[in-house]
Scaffold this motif. Structure first.
Motif, short mmCIF file in Angstrom:
data_model
loop_
_atom_site.label_atom_id
_atom_site.label_comp_id
_atom_site.label_asym_id
_atom_site.label_seq_id
_atom_site.Cartn_x
_atom_site.Cartn_y
_atom_site.Cartn_z
N ASP A 35 37.11 41.76 58.12
CA ASP A 35 36.59 40.94 59.22
C ASP A 35 37.65 40.13 59.95
OD1 ASP A 35 33.80 41.60 58.84
OD2 ASP A 35 33.89 40.41 57.01
N SER B 114 35.72 35.02 55.10
CA SER B 114 36.84 35.97 54.99
C SER B 114 38.18 35.24 54.98
CB SER B 114 36.80 36.95 56.17
OG SER B 114 35.64 37.74 56.12
N ALA B 115 38.31 34.19 55.78
CA ALA B 115 39.55 33.42 55.81
C ALA B 115 39.81 32.75 54.47
CB ALA B 115 39.48 32.37 56.92
N GLY C 88 45.40 37.77 59.39
CA GLY C 88 45.34 37.95 57.95
C GLY C 88 46.69 37.74 57.28
N THR D 28 42.73 32.69 49.27
CA THR D 28 42.71 32.89 47.82
C THR D 28 43.68 33.99 47.42
OG1 THR D 28 40.39 32.22 47.69
CG2 THR D 28 41.25 33.49 45.84
N SER D 29 43.72 35.06 48.22
CA SER D 29 44.66 36.15 47.96
C SER D 29 46.10 35.64 48.02
CB SER D 29 44.45 37.27 48.98
OG SER D 29 45.36 38.32 48.78
N ILE E 173 38.74 33.77 51.57
CA ILE E 173 39.10 34.83 50.61
C ILE E 173 40.56 35.24 50.78
CG2 ILE E 173 38.63 37.20 49.90
CD1 ILE E 173 35.72 36.76 50.70
N MET E 174 41.01 35.32 52.04
CA MET E 174 42.42 35.66 52.29
C MET E 174 43.34 34.57 51.77
SD MET E 174 44.54 37.89 53.41
CE MET E 174 43.85 39.02 54.62
N SER F 108 38.82 40.62 52.44
CA SER F 108 38.97 39.73 53.58
C SER F 108 39.36 40.49 54.84
CB SER F 108 40.02 38.66 53.29
OG SER F 108 41.28 39.24 52.99
N TYR F 109 40.10 41.59 54.72
CA TYR F 109 40.59 42.30 55.90
C TYR F 109 39.49 43.08 56.62
CZ TYR F 109 45.53 41.70 56.83
OH TYR F 109 46.74 41.19 57.24
N ALA G 161 41.04 40.45 46.76
CA ALA G 161 40.72 39.49 47.82
C ALA G 161 41.29 39.94 49.15
CB ALA G 161 41.26 38.11 47.45
#
Length: 289
Positions: free
Chosen positions: A94, A153-154, A100, A159-160, A156-157, A91-92, A87
């Protein structure tokens, strides 16, 4: 371990954590490597370094001393580790390094705080205000504006960050953190290779991108995590949480220095809200039910 040595090792670890964000951002912005390949190379190189550490300490084991354990870990922790790493990479592509890292470590801390609440801890008024402030800062980051990353993307980040928070919680109290981490990395390797197969049509093993992934896996992940787990028992829970709040700041500075990303007023304001709010929660005294 002396206080000076502890301070130096802790600083090195925070630089490694920030370095993961920088290497990932450099690879996905300045080279053509794809996110799946970056994840695979990072996890494979990290697994090799950690496995060598485990094998090395067994090889140099001295008679009369407690024999060091071998590889540990489990598939659940490995799966969470894989979610975190993959993830982060996707995500990184974008978003800026600082935003991030802020979303990542904000989600890590909020995950650990909410887990404490679920287990029966209670927040006082100051801590409750801090938690609200942190959430408001995250909402501000996601709101439409010049600094706002793409919503997908945010998420997903975030989630990471949740995955890394869960992984950290699962690692509390393990008898051999280095052996467990090595085992988890090795178990995560086939998952990352499967991910690369699924995205084979987009695969691009750019040489410089592979180098960044190797540095991220072998040094800032493999060695960085090994050092962190060595110093973690020497830090109180509050200090361990507090020092991690420095990572988004370090990542923002590194992003400006190495990636050429601006440090905007919006980033400074949202960083103050998120990190300040979490600091209020961390430094306050939580009381169990």
């Amino acid at each position: 371990m002396t206080s000076i040595r502890l301070t130096i090792l802790t600083l090195i670890t925070m630089l490694c954590f920030a370095g993961n964000s920088v290497f990932c951002r450099l690879a996905l912005r300045q080279t053509s490597i794809d996110a799946a390949s970056f994840t695979s190379v990072r996890l494979v190189s990290g697994a090799l370094v950690l496995a060598l550490l485990v094998v090395g300490r067994q090889r140099f084991w001295r008679a009369g001393a407690a024999r060091p354990a071998g590889l540990g870990g489990n598939w659940i922790s490995a799966s969470v580790l894989f979610v975190y790493a993959s993830a982060l990479s996707f995500s990184y592509a974008d978003m800026s390094t600082g935003i991030g890292a802020l979303l990542l470590f904000g989600a890590v801390q909020v995950t650990m705080i909410l887990t404490g609440l679920w287990r029966g801890e209670r927040l006082n008024a100051q801590q409750s205000a801090g938690l609200v402030m942190a959430f408001a800062g995250v909402v501000a980051i996601l709101s439409p504006g010049l600094d706002a990353p793409p919503l997908a993307s945010a998420l997903i980040m975030l989630t990471s960050g949740v995955a890394w928070g869960v992984y950290s919680l699962r690692g509390r109290g393990v008898a051999d953190p280095t052996g467990d981490t090595a085992g988890n990395f090795l178990r995560a390797v086939p998952m990352s290779l499967l991910l690369s197969v699924l995205f084979l049509a987009h695969q691009d093993l750019d040489g410089r991108g592979v180098l960044y992934a190797l540095l991220s896996g072998a040094i800032t992940s493999g060695l960085g995590y090994a050092i962190w787990y060595a110093v973690l028992p020497k830090l109180t829970r509050t200090r361990a949480a507090a020092v991690q709040l420095s990572v988004p700041v370090l990542a923002s500075l590194a992003g400006a220095l190495f990636v050429g990303e601006p440090i905007t007023l919006g980033l400074m304001l949202t960083s103050t809200a998120v990190l300040g709010g979490i600091a209020l929660v961390v430094y306050g005294k939580r009381t169990p039910v």
